[in-house]
Design an enzyme around this catalytic site. Structure first.
Site, short mmCIF file in Angstrom:
data_model
loop_
_atom_site.label_atom_id
_atom_site.label_comp_id
_atom_site.label_asym_id
_atom_site.label_seq_id
_atom_site.Cartn_x
_atom_site.Cartn_y
_atom_site.Cartn_z
N GLN A 115 0.86 -1.22 -0.01
CA GLN A 115 0.02 -0.03 0.00
C GLN A 115 0.84 1.47 -0.12
OE1 GLN A 115 -3.81 0.68 2.52
NE2 GLN A 115 -2.49 1.79 3.68
N SER A 118 1.02 6.45 3.00
CA SER A 118 1.75 7.45 3.79
C SER A 118 3.02 8.03 3.12
CB SER A 118 2.06 6.89 4.95
OG SER A 118 0.92 6.38 6.07
N SER A 150 4.55 -1.49 4.35
CA SER A 150 4.55 -3.18 4.82
C SER A 150 4.87 -3.90 3.49
CB SER A 150 3.33 -3.41 5.60
OG SER A 150 3.24 -2.65 6.60
N GLU A 234 -10.49 -2.01 6.13
CA GLU A 234 -9.11 -2.25 6.77
C GLU A 234 -9.36 -3.19 7.99
OE1 GLU A 234 -4.75 -0.25 7.43
OE2 GLU A 234 -6.47 0.93 7.42
N SER A 359 -3.38 7.07 14.24
CA SER A 359 -2.93 7.16 15.57
C SER A 359 -4.26 7.31 16.45
CB SER A 359 -2.01 8.33 15.75
OG SER A 359 -2.70 9.55 15.37
#
Length: 382
Positions: A115, A118, A150, A234, A359
């Site tokens: 993915q 970010s 990841s 997700e 977060s």
């Protein structure tokens, strides 16, 4: 709301348990294991459609599979990003050509995904994406950097959120691109070393990498809508499987507390009991959410709950060990300074639980604005 398992679910669970029991010990490597799962039709059982090499299952059967998988000791999945994030997104927003091209290889365990969301300046504030994609005939040329990616070192493809309108700001002018990772010289993957000494995440640099024009999902400029839809997929059934692992970790901490004598401390006993009770509450909350609560803040609530719970478990794991938790490995060497045991790894890795995947601060903002209707947090100039 009732969320129960019937006779058909129990039969499905037995089938899953028996199959896993007969195949887990033969798992040689993670990519090979994905192909084994795919050959048996176990990849994509939660997809809304069949016909791509996958079997389909009811929601309760998906839960049964996830729980049995976690209990079996099977390898960590390399294909979960393609199966659980990309595939539902293509089913919702992709063309028929997208589905026919990309879903069968995911279902077969033949193509792995990562993915590309970010960035160093656009993590929690994803609308600040600066990676650009310039249209050049029948393809896009991509330049920019992604971070915390990841499985990038294993992936064959990456879905990338990039800015295709150079004059756009914030969530406007973004597109969702499907990018092949096999582009030597154009894509540079650099592992990020963590506190645990491992490198689960990566920096990915795109230096003129290409994506085909027909591999834009949802249309040019519609990337924000597609990206937000993907994030909705997700957290789901996988949360329950995650809790099986949590239960195993808690059991290990309890056994350590008994062996070390820490359990005689009434404060430690209270913390252990609280962890057990909260884990039960996590399960029932997850089942309630899967049962169709319709609460738009449910994913954020779930993330807040499990992240804090797991972080507190990491702290408790080293607490019950006492001074021994600070000791290094028996055979430390300069060439291999990390030899963490399970409790030390749990403590160090769980420090990030309240940051990655959104977060705590971001989750609270979502709940405040989208559920409670409180005034929106100032976003600065747009």
């Amino acid at each position: 709301m009732e969320f129960g398992f019937g006779e058909e679910d129990d039969a499905f669970r037995r089938e899953a348990r028996e199959w896993l029991g007969g195949h887990v010990n033969g798992a040689a490597d993670r990519r090979g294991w994905e192909r084994t799962l795919g050959a048996a039709g176990w990849i994509g059982i939660g997809w809304a459609e069949a016909g791509y090499g996958n079997r389909t299952a009811t929601l309760t059967q998906q839960v049964a599979w996830a729980e049995e998988y976690a209990r079996s000791g099977a390898p960590a999945r390399s294909g979960h990003i393609g199966e659980n994030l990309l595939a539902p997104t293509l089913l919702a927003h992709g063309t028929e050509e997208h589905k026919q091209r990309f879903l069968p290889p995911v279902a077969a365990g033949a193509e792995l995904w990562c993915q590309g969301y970010s960035e160093p300046g656009a993590g929690s504030d994803l609308a600040g994406v600066r990676t650009v994609a310039v249209r050049e005939g029948q393809r896009y040329r991509i330049s920019g950097q992604k971070i915390w990616t990841s499985l990038a070192q294993e992936a064959d493809w990456c879905f990338v959120l990039a800015r295709t309108d150079p004059d756009s700001r914030r969530h406007h002018g973004l597109s969702f691109l499907l990018v092949p990772m096999d582009q030597p010289g154009r894509i540079d993957i650099r592992p990020i070393r963590q506190l645990t000494g491992t490198s689960d995440f990566n920096e990915v640099f795109f230096d003129g990498a290409y994506a085909r024009a027909e591999h834009v999902v949802g249309g040019e400029g519609q990337g924000w809508r597609v990206a937000m839809s993907l994030l909705g997929f997700e957290r789901g059934v996988s949360t329950l499987a995650q809790q099986i692992g949590f239960a195993e970790e808690l059991g290990r901490v309890v056994r350590t507390a008994v062996a070390s004598g820490a359990v005689r401390d009434p404060v430690v006993r209270e913390r252990l009991v609280r962890q057990w009770a909260e884990l039960r509450a996590l399960r029932w909350n997850a089942l309630r959410t899967l049962g169709g609560s319709g609460d738009p803040g449910a994913p954020s609530v779930a993330k807040l709950l499990w992240a804090g719970w797991h972080q507190r478990l990491g702290e408790l794991a080293v607490c019950v060990r006492g001074a021994a938790a600070s000791a290094g490995p028996a055979h430390w060497s300069a060439s291999a300074p990390y030899g963490l045991d399970a409790d030390q790894h749990l403590f160090l890795f769980s420090r990030a639980d309240t940051i990655y995947g959104g977060s705590d601060q971001v989750q609270r903002t979502i709940i405040a604005e989208r559920v409670l209707g409180l005034p929106a947090e100032p976003k600065g100039a747009v």
